[in-house]
Scaffold this active site. Structure first.
Site, mmCIF file in Angstrom:
data_model
loop_
_atom_site.group_PDB
_atom_site.id
_atom_site.type_symbol
_atom_site.label_atom_id
_atom_site.label_comp_id
_atom_site.label_asym_id
_atom_site.label_seq_id
_atom_site.Cartn_x
_atom_site.Cartn_y
_atom_site.Cartn_z
ATOM 1 N N LYS A 17 -2.170 -2.181 7.915
ATOM 2 C CA LYS A 17 -3.611 -2.086 8.142
ATOM 3 C C LYS A 17 -4.067 -3.056 9.222
ATOM 4 O O LYS A 17 -4.955 -2.734 10.017
ATOM 5 C CB LYS A 17 -4.350 -2.369 6.826
ATOM 6 C CG LYS A 17 -5.852 -2.174 6.893
ATOM 7 C CD LYS A 17 -6.467 -2.381 5.530
ATOM 8 C CE LYS A 17 -7.974 -2.175 5.562
ATOM 9 N NZ LYS A 17 -8.582 -2.376 4.227
ATOM 10 N N HIS B 8 -3.046 2.052 -5.490
ATOM 11 C CA HIS B 8 -3.642 0.898 -4.803
ATOM 12 C C HIS B 8 -4.095 -0.154 -5.818
ATOM 13 O O HIS B 8 -4.069 -1.355 -5.534
ATOM 14 C CB HIS B 8 -4.826 1.354 -3.950
ATOM 15 C CG HIS B 8 -5.262 0.334 -2.939
ATOM 16 N ND1 HIS B 8 -4.743 0.288 -1.666
ATOM 17 C CD2 HIS B 8 -6.161 -0.672 -3.016
ATOM 18 C CE1 HIS B 8 -5.298 -0.705 -0.998
ATOM 19 N NE2 HIS B 8 -6.164 -1.298 -1.795
ATOM 20 N N ARG C 283 0.841 -1.194 0.000
ATOM 21 C CA ARG C 283 0.000 0.000 0.000
ATOM 22 C C ARG C 283 0.881 1.251 0.000
ATOM 23 O O ARG C 283 2.044 1.205 0.398
ATOM 24 C CB ARG C 283 -0.909 0.012 1.233
ATOM 25 C CG ARG C 283 -1.861 -1.187 1.303
ATOM 26 C CD ARG C 283 -2.671 -1.162 2.590
ATOM 27 N NE ARG C 283 -3.603 -2.273 2.658
ATOM 28 C CZ ARG C 283 -3.330 -3.464 3.195
ATOM 29 N NH1 ARG C 283 -2.118 -3.693 3.717
ATOM 30 N NH2 ARG C 283 -4.243 -4.420 3.215
ATOM 31 N N ARG D 161 -2.111 -3.342 -6.761
ATOM 32 C CA ARG D 161 -2.319 -4.579 -6.017
ATOM 33 C C ARG D 161 -3.357 -5.461 -6.712
ATOM 34 O O ARG D 161 -3.229 -6.685 -6.757
ATOM 35 C CB ARG D 161 -2.768 -4.249 -4.592
ATOM 36 C CG ARG D 161 -1.687 -3.557 -3.778
ATOM 37 C CD ARG D 161 -2.243 -2.755 -2.604
ATOM 38 N NE ARG D 161 -3.110 -3.507 -1.717
ATOM 39 C CZ ARG D 161 -2.686 -4.333 -0.761
ATOM 40 N NH1 ARG D 161 -1.385 -4.500 -0.568
ATOM 41 N NH2 ARG D 161 -3.540 -4.954 0.022
ATOM 42 N N HIS E 148 -3.718 -9.234 3.330
ATOM 43 C CA HIS E 148 -5.170 -9.198 3.441
ATOM 44 C C HIS E 148 -5.692 -10.055 4.573
ATOM 45 O O HIS E 148 -6.881 -10.094 4.798
ATOM 46 C CB HIS E 148 -5.807 -9.741 2.149
ATOM 47 C CG HIS E 148 -6.025 -8.683 1.127
ATOM 48 N ND1 HIS E 148 -6.409 -8.968 -0.160
ATOM 49 C CD2 HIS E 148 -5.925 -7.333 1.192
ATOM 50 C CE1 HIS E 148 -6.520 -7.850 -0.846
ATOM 51 N NE2 HIS E 148 -6.227 -6.840 -0.050
ATOM 52 N N TYR F 42 -1.002 -16.623 12.072
ATOM 53 C CA TYR F 42 -0.429 -15.574 11.228
ATOM 54 C C TYR F 42 1.020 -15.408 11.622
ATOM 55 O O TYR F 42 1.342 -15.001 12.738
ATOM 56 C CB TYR F 42 -1.156 -14.236 11.381
ATOM 57 C CG TYR F 42 -0.567 -13.199 10.453
ATOM 58 C CD1 TYR F 42 -1.038 -13.064 9.154
ATOM 59 C CD2 TYR F 42 0.496 -12.396 10.856
ATOM 60 C CE1 TYR F 42 -0.485 -12.134 8.294
ATOM 61 C CE2 TYR F 42 1.057 -11.468 9.994
ATOM 62 C CZ TYR F 42 0.560 -11.349 8.723
ATOM 63 O OH TYR F 42 1.120 -10.440 7.866
#
Length: 417
Positions: free
Chosen positions: A273, A333, A243, A336, A371, A381
């Site tokens: 994010k 953006h 980003r 992406r 994402h 994660y």
């Protein structure tokens, strides 16, 4: 005035239900079918609520008034009479909040601490004020839907879904623990407000990518040095799928092994994010570009702004695309989206008889785009997860972009400093 026995007996059914008040919130509801039900209206923590004491004549006027007196006594003690109803089999350990605490404690050690805190904060803010003191087996689907609707009314549709999910998990825990028999959230499918359609950032068809790359390579709209930086930043964004914010604030110390075989860029959680560290494996082309920019920059920032010590401005990259003629057609953006489309369309033939499968697993693509949804399990994660296949995927992408230029090797974005 208080009701008399004669008034109650003589009350006849009407076309619509009506109330006969007895005082202090107690009233008799006479329904259209002739049934007569004792109700008590009261306020608790600023909200109007309704108690049911049963049907007349099973519950006489004296008994209804006694129940009203007990309910008002509970209110005077700061208790909700709906929870602490006279004659009700109340077990504090089986309230929703008590079971939720057991559920949360049972899984807390396996959660990412920040995620665990967010989940519990949502429960305290949105769920416990309504359901916290209710017995698990008494909670109905409409009550849960009421909690969800309150969240939806403030436009927090993602949070409303997560709240429903958490409530459902508490009930599943309770069922497994023998504390209740059913999950009311199971009946809410289709009842939640749909998410609004996502407005995707403008992006070109892949077929027009060669034209974009060639224009970008020749970008020279802001003076020599500023054009070099804008050109490099746009190219780096295209190569790495990050980003704008993540790229603008890139600092030299975040890059590792640029001279080696495993170059990478480590982005701190403060810029992400999802508020988690993100590791970007760098293609040879991206590593070469990063190395050139670090050597040229007199700032800690890899892509410096016009003033010393500040990063590239927020609009520099998008205005660069505008100057190239892509206003409304391509955003930074949207790079992406271009990369994701390319990755998801790549197939390889395997096996006998031959079959076609995805070349790049969707998890690799989603992780590279950062994402990943909120993850409950700490180990689920990992910033370095799938690092090797993601590196190969980004190298293939960089080679694909080179091929769009009609070249096979690295492309010099900056002149030698």
């Amino acid at each position: 005035m208080a009701l008399s026995e004669i008034q109650i007996k003589n009350a006849k059914a009407a076309e619509r239900p009506y109330k006969l008040a007895d005082g202090e919130g107690l009233f008799l509801l006479v329904k259209a079918n002739g049934s007569k039900l004792w109700r008590m209206k009261y306020r608790y923590r600023g909200k109007e609520k309704l108690l049911s004491f049963g049907a007349y004549p099973d519950v006489g006027i004296a008994a209804a008034r006694e129940l009203k007196t007990l309910a008002r006594a509970a209110l005077a003690e700061g208790k909700d009479p709906m929870v602490h109803k006279p004659g009700r089999d109340f077990e504090p350990e089986k309230t929703f909040k008590a079971v939720a605490e057991m559920w949360h404690k049972n899984r807390k050690s396996s959660l990412d601490p920040a995620h665990a805190k967010r989940v519990w904060s949502r429960m305290e803010r949105d769920v416990f004020p309504v359901l916290g003191e209710r017995m698990m087996h008494e909670i109905t689907p409409p009550e849960v839907l009421g909690v969800i609707r309150n969240i939806e009314e403030r436009g927090a549709l993602d949070i409303s879904r997560r709240a429903k999910q958490s409530i459902g998990q508490v009930f599943q825990f309770a069922i497994a623990s023998g504390l209740c028999d059913a999950d009311p959230t199971a009946h809410l499918r289709g009842a939640l407000k749909p998410r609004p359609r996502v407005k995707h950032m403008a992006k070109l068809p892949l077929a027009l990518l060669p034209e974009l790359i060639n224009k970008l390579d020749q970008y020279n709209e802001e003076g020599e040095r500023r054009s070099e930086i804008t050109r490099a930043a746009l190219t780096f964004a295209l190569l790495t799928w990050v980003r704008t914010k993540e790229l603008r604030f890139a600092k030299k110390h975040e890059f590792e092994d640029l001279e080696g075989n495993s170059p990478l860029w480590r982005i701190g959680p403060d810029r992400m994010k999802m508020h988690r560290e993100h590791i970007v494996p760098l293609s040879m082309q991206a590593a070469s570009l990063a190395k050139d920019m670090i050597a040229c920059s007199q700032s800690d920032y890899v892509f410096p702004g016009q003033k010393r010590g500040v990063p590239l401005s927020e609009n520099t990259m998008i205005y660069g695309l505008y100057r190239l003629g892509y206003h409304g057609r391509q955003t930074v953006h949207g790079f992406r989206g271009l990369a994701s489309t390319w990755a998801n369309e790549q197939l390889v033939e395997v096996g006998q008889p031959p079959m076609w499968i995805r070349k790049y697993h969707e998890d690799w693509v989603e992780l590279q785009l950062a994402h990943s949804e909120e993850n409950e399990v700490r180990g689920a994660y990992n910033a370095a997860e799938y690092l090797a296949p993601r590196r190969a995927m980004l190298q293939d992408w960089a080679n694909f972009l080179d091929a769009m230029r009609g070249k096979t090797g690295n492309v010099a974005i900056l002149r030698a400093a």
